[in-house]
Design a protein around this motif. Structure first.
Motif, PDB file in Angstrom:
ATOM      1  N   ARG A 194       0.836  -1.204   0.000  1.00 20.09           N
ATOM      2  CA  ARG A 194       0.000   0.000   0.000  1.00 20.09           C
ATOM      3  C   ARG A 194       0.872   1.256   0.000  1.00 20.09           C
ATOM      4  O   ARG A 194       0.640   2.191  -0.772  1.00 20.09           O
ATOM      5  CB  ARG A 194      -0.931  -0.016   1.208  1.00 20.09           C
ATOM      6  N   GLU A 224       0.846   3.926  -2.939  1.00 17.48           N
ATOM      7  CA  GLU A 224       0.157   5.161  -2.569  1.00 17.48           C
ATOM      8  C   GLU A 224       1.103   6.344  -2.408  1.00 17.48           C
ATOM      9  O   GLU A 224       0.734   7.492  -2.675  1.00 17.48           O
ATOM     10  CB  GLU A 224      -0.608   4.939  -1.261  1.00 17.48           C
ATOM     11  N   ARG A 257      -0.752  13.459   5.396  1.00 20.15           N
ATOM     12  CA  ARG A 257      -1.776  12.506   4.992  1.00 20.15           C
ATOM     13  C   ARG A 257      -2.036  11.429   6.039  1.00 20.15           C
ATOM     14  O   ARG A 257      -3.100  10.800   6.036  1.00 20.15           O
ATOM     15  CB  ARG A 257      -1.379  11.862   3.659  1.00 20.15           C
ATOM     16  N   THR A 305     -11.756   9.980   1.937  1.00 20.50           N
ATOM     17  CA  THR A 305     -12.746   8.898   1.847  1.00 20.50           C
ATOM     18  C   THR A 305     -12.989   8.366   3.255  1.00 20.50           C
ATOM     19  O   THR A 305     -12.406   7.358   3.660  1.00 20.50           O
ATOM     20  CB  THR A 305     -12.241   7.771   0.929  1.00 20.50           C
ATOM     21  N   ARG A 310     -12.780   4.523   5.214  1.00 22.64           N
ATOM     22  CA  ARG A 310     -12.096   3.490   4.442  1.00 22.64           C
ATOM     23  C   ARG A 310     -10.745   3.202   5.079  1.00 22.64           C
ATOM     24  O   ARG A 310      -9.869   4.062   5.122  1.00 22.64           O
ATOM     25  CB  ARG A 310     -11.925   3.919   2.996  1.00 22.64           C
ATOM     26  N   THR A 333      -6.598   4.262   4.046  1.00 22.25           N
ATOM     27  CA  THR A 333      -6.418   5.386   3.128  1.00 22.25           C
ATOM     28  C   THR A 333      -5.969   6.617   3.901  1.00 22.25           C
ATOM     29  O   THR A 333      -6.176   6.723   5.116  1.00 22.25           O
ATOM     30  CB  THR A 333      -7.718   5.699   2.371  1.00 22.25           C
ATOM     31  N   SER A 339      -5.941  13.845   0.957  1.00 21.64           N
ATOM     32  CA  SER A 339      -4.872  13.915  -0.037  1.00 21.64           C
ATOM     33  C   SER A 339      -5.090  15.104  -0.957  1.00 21.64           C
ATOM     34  O   SER A 339      -6.212  15.340  -1.422  1.00 21.64           O
ATOM     35  CB  SER A 339      -4.828  12.633  -0.890  1.00 21.64           C
ATOM     36  N   PHE A 390      -7.367   5.078  -4.637  1.00 21.33           N
ATOM     37  CA  PHE A 390      -6.474   4.898  -3.497  1.00 21.33           C
ATOM     38  C   PHE A 390      -6.010   3.446  -3.475  1.00 21.33           C
ATOM     39  O   PHE A 390      -6.698   2.551  -3.958  1.00 21.33           O
ATOM     40  CB  PHE A 390      -7.176   5.262  -2.185  1.00 21.33           C
ATOM     41  N   ASP A 414      -5.177  -0.263  -2.321  1.00 15.59           N
ATOM     42  CA  ASP A 414      -5.663  -1.232  -1.355  1.00 15.59           C
ATOM     43  C   ASP A 414      -4.478  -1.945  -0.714  1.00 15.59           C
ATOM     44  O   ASP A 414      -3.317  -1.620  -0.976  1.00 15.59           O
ATOM     45  CB  ASP A 414      -6.662  -2.201  -2.004  1.00 15.59           C
ATOM     46  N   TYR A 442     -17.204  10.648  -1.162  1.00  7.83           N
ATOM     47  CA  TYR A 442     -15.905  11.323  -1.273  1.00  7.83           C
ATOM     48  C   TYR A 442     -16.065  12.763  -0.783  1.00  7.83           C
ATOM     49  O   TYR A 442     -16.882  13.528  -1.322  1.00  7.83           O
ATOM     50  CB  TYR A 442     -15.417  11.307  -2.724  1.00  7.83           C
TER      51      TYR A 442
END
Length: 878
Positions: free
Chosen positions: A211, A215, A735, A796, A799, A802, A806, A834, A836, A848
């Protein structure tokens, strides 16, 4: 054995000689044939020994084929570097603070023009040396995940979207838009997952989560390759998943070439081929290591030990085939063909760019614009701007006159740098400005002797000899001895290779006590040369130093002088130089810190406002350097606090009760703590380049309205950070950080105010795999014109894994008082995706959350929120 010795008889330094035989048979010289066909034709004509030599950064000429020598090593981090006079932009981290795509494109254009001008002149001079080619090892797009990394100043910050989009504009501007020829070649670096620690980089392994890899660590590289069409890429020192980055087939083959479609060439970082064997122990011998790198996809090595010259042995041992070498060579020569190196000059549109285009007035103005836009107003209680005509100002601090604090690292030579003190005197009037150094950068290291120690200045007489013989060929009056002569004549008419200079005047210390003096000369003494200097101070024994350039690391004991009082004494410093180039020349002292501080308080006595210039410099933070003092280790920092000597200075200045403005110059976040809370205003000015002092003074005066934004989080203390060696993104960067920073990513104030309204997504709901367009109205509600940087953040909620939010869009917009504009953001499908847990970029159904404002939500920045829904689920291609 060195490169030239091993190749004796196989190749020779070449002039522009065409190969023997009819031109029709030399497909590689036919500009009308496809580039790949030409490259393959040239490579097939070489012996295996010649091929190996061409796979090093310092590629020799092949006279029989008309191949000129070429060195792939050139630098252009924030202007053409290390090749003499050039336009010096703010350091890369300061450029990132502009949040200005157009500016990055223009910077790339300037670098390409100046690089071509230098290359064209070098070709006329038959100069095939390092730093005069057209393959620039820039930009550095590693994610600045931890403020302790000394090379973070070279990056574009901590955010993958900001880094990737700005770098793409830089690359596009640098490489040009000609349909047939590249103006220059950009090289994003260091691929991949690379951001310190510097002392461990040659053997360090990173095992990022899938991830985090997808990411955070790869998106900027993907964008510069897929969107920016970068023609080259540099692999990193470290290992990833246990395999050296420059021998890592997953990175270089599966991801770079297969997934992203990269067709250019890969160069190693300098010495990274050797690290495969000696640092990461992936192979038993250098021959195996070089072979592993080439088979993985590294095409040329920046080699300190001639590692690529072991490739013929590797072929003989069966570690790779000659055909593997050919693949790499064809990529290398395709690049040189696209640069026009094998075509008649009249076919190449850039071959006529004259040297007069270097450091032109227009380029200098662009550097000034960049410096103005880069300055971030972190705090202001209403004191700024200092626009009252009768305000008396005390300028205090070690960076007020420091050249290195303007330059940063990987820089060109600024021939007319504007230091902050000089600019303050120009903008506010010399009669309204008092100055004192106040403190060193760190108590344990020397700092440039300030101009206050030289009443009346110094007279510098230059000679075109290394022994002060012959006539004086130039005379200058200088305020201090802190200069950069790298690649330039020290004065008009002075031979940069062989000269001597005598500075003479009076020296006065701030108080009685013991002082240590030394002449520091850096980056300007090449093998075979020598340097000699003598320091003479009235009443003290002379200190003389002489060494060959091969002995330049010889320990130079400082000159210790005891002063019984502060009366001026006669002073002379003589320097004799014999080398291919000069470099940085700084006369330094280690003065009693208390004496410097007391002098600063005295200078501030009659002032209405104190402007304290404090921070770091590129001799403290940077690339792998032998430095261990409190707070610093080998180029990195162990603490993000301002060094103690400067904190003590700020304590004393703030204790006067006068308002204090802090101007921070640094390449990364510096925690100011209580000193920042007591200050009336704070500017972050970075290492602002050749016109940085002017930009700072203009912002303080108010003739320029500050508009920069932080491209990194300014944490409150080192205690908020995970271990430096931990590459997991948990609790790192805005983030994922779950604490309260001193100043947030994206933060920056103005002398006016802005308001946001009418946020309108084009669609209330979009299908996974589609994009989205969002519009918002931005209005200047204040009394001054200014630039707002509108930032779009996407989140998001709910979730797992994530980012908290961002950055997915930004736009710099200029607004007059009362003016409003509609700003449009276009979100591509990948902007809505994004990673997973398996590292797949995926757009998933859900709500969102949008925020568009002058900074992040919940930071006090103006802005407006909104939302839209996504239906369905879609995995995006790698």
């Amino acid at each position: 054995m060195g490169l030239r010795a091993r190749l004796a008889g196989a190749s020779a330094l070449a002039l522009a000689v065409l190969a023997a035989g009819p031109a029709a048979a030399q497909a590689y010289r036919n500009p009308d044939l496809p580039v790949d066909q030409r490259a393959a034709d040239l490579v097939r004509r070489m012996t295996i020994t010649e091929k190996a030599a061409q796979m090093q950064n310092e590629a020799p000429g092949i006279e029989r084929l008309g191949v000129l020598p070429y060195d792939y090593w050139n630098e252009a981090l924030h202007g053409v570097a290390r090749a003499g006079e050039a336009t010096v932009f703010p350091q890369a981290i300061g450029m990132a603070a502009t949040f200005d795509r157009d500016l990055f494109y223009a910077e790339g254009q300037v670098i390409a023009t100046e690089g071509r001008a230098k290359y064209n002149q070098a070709q006329r001079d038959r100069n095939y040396g390092r730093y005069y080619g057209l393959t620039f090892w820039s930009p550095n797009i590693n994610i600045f995940r931890d403020p302790r990394w000394g090379r973070g100043q070279e990056t574009l910050g901590e955010d993958p979207y900001l880094t990737g989009t700005l770098a793409t504009e830089f690359i596009t501007g640098l490489q040009g838009d000609d349909p047939h020829y590249l103006k220059a070649i950009a090289t994003p670096k260091h691929y991949a997952v690379h951001s310190g620690p510097e002392p461990l980089r040659h053997g360090f392994n990173v095992d990022p989560s899938e991830r985090d890899l997808a990411e955070t660590y790869l998106p900027a590289f993907r964008r510069t390759i897929v969107d920016g069409k970068a023609e080259s890429l540099m692999c990193a020192y470290n290992a990833v998943f246990g395999t050296a980055a420059c021998a890592n087939s997953r990175l270089l083959q599966d991801i770079l070439r297969k997934d992203w479609g990269f067709a250019g060439f890969v160069t190693s970082d300098c010495g990274a081929i050797d690290d495969i064997t000696t640092g990461h122990h992936n192979t038993a011998t250098n021959a195996e290591g070089a072979a592993l790198a080439v088979k993985a996809g590294t095409d040329t090595g920046c080699d300190f030990k001639d590692e690529m010259l072991d490739l013929p042995e590797a072929v003989e041992e069966g570690y790779l085939s000659e055909a593997d070498m050919d693949v790499a060579l064809e990529r290398l020569f395709a690049a040189r063909i696209r640069l026009g190196m094998f075509d008649p000059p009249e076919r190449v549109p850039f071959s006529t760019i004259p040297i007069s285009e270097n450091h032109s007035a227009a380029h200098q103005q662009l550097a000034l614009r960049a410096a103005r836009e880069s300055i971030v107003l972190l705090k202001n209680d209403g004191l700024l701007p200092l626009d009252k005509t009768d305000t008396k100002i005390a300028v205090i601090g070690p960076s007020a006159t420091s050249l290195i604090a303007l330059e940063g690292n990987y820089n060109g030579t600024p021939t007319t740098p504007m230091r902050p003190l000089d600019a303050m005197e120009t903008v506010f009037g010399a009669d309204r400005v008092a100055y004192a150094q106040g403190a060193p950068f760190v108590a344990e290291l020397p700092v440039a002797v300030p101009r206050t120690a030289f009443p009346g200045g110094l007279t510098a007489n230059f000679y075109n000899s290394a022994d002060f013989s012959g006539p004086v060929v130039a005379t200058r009056t200088v305020k201090e001895i802190d200069t950069n002569w790298a690649g330039i004549d020290p004065a008009p008419g002075v031979d940069r290779k062989t000269f001597s200079v005598r500075w003479a005047g009076m020296i006065a210390v701030p108080a009685a006590g013991d002082y240590l003096f030394q002449l520091e000369t850096r980056r300007g003494c090449d093998a075979g040369g020598s340097e000699t200097y003598t320091i003479r101070i009235e009443g003290a024994s002379d200190q003389a130093f002489s060494a060959s350039c091969d002995e330049r690391e010889t320990k130079r004991a400082p000159m210790r002088v005891h002063f019984d009082d502060a009366r001026p004494r006669a002073f002379t410093l003589e320097l004799a130089h014999q080398s291919a180039r000069a470099g940085d020349i700084t006369f330094t002292w280690q003065a009693p810190v208390a004496a410097l501080r007391d002098q600063a308080i005295a200078a501030a006595a009659d002032a209405d406002t104190i402007v304290a210039f404090v921070g770091l410099n590129a001799w403290l933070e940077g690339e792998e350097m032998p430095l261990e003092v409190p707070g610093f280790d080998g180029g990195d920092r162990t603490s993000i606090a301002l060094p103690q000597a400067q904190r003590d200075l700020l304590d004393a200045l703030e204790a006067t009760g006068k308002p204090v403005v802090i101007v921070l110059q640094s390449g990364s976040a510096v925690a100011l703590g209580e000193n920042g809370r007591k200050a009336s205003a704070i500017l972050e000015a970075w290492y602002p380049g050749e016109r940085g002092g002017q930009a700072i003074a203009e912002v303080l005066r108010g003739t320029v309205n500050p508009s920069g934004r932080l491209p990194v989080t300014f944490y409150a203390s080192t205690d908020q950070l995970p271990p430096f060696t931990d590459y997991a993104m948990a609790n790192r960067t805005y983030r994922y950080f779950d604490g309260k920073p001193e100043y947030a990513f994206g933060h920056g104030l103005s002398y006016t105010q802005f308001a946001y309204s009418d946020l309108k997504p084009d669609a209330a709901s979009v299908v996974a795999g589609d994009g989205q367009t969002v519009r918002v109205t931005v209005r200047n509600t204040g009394a001054r014109a200014g630039d707002e940087v509108a930032q779009l953040y996407l989140a998001t909620p709910g979730r797992a894994g994530t980012p908290t939010r961002s950055l997915k869009g930004y736009e710099r917009v200029h607004l007059a008082p009362g003016e409003a504009k509609t700003v449009q953001f276009t979100l591509a499908p990948r902007d809505l995706a994004f990673a997973d847990a398996k590292g797949v970029m995926r757009t998933s159904a859900g709500n969102y959350q949008l925020w568009i404002g002058g900074g992040q939500p919940d930071t006090g920045a103006p802005g407006i929120g909104g939302s839209f829904r996504v239906t369905g689920d879609k995995a995006l291609p790698n």
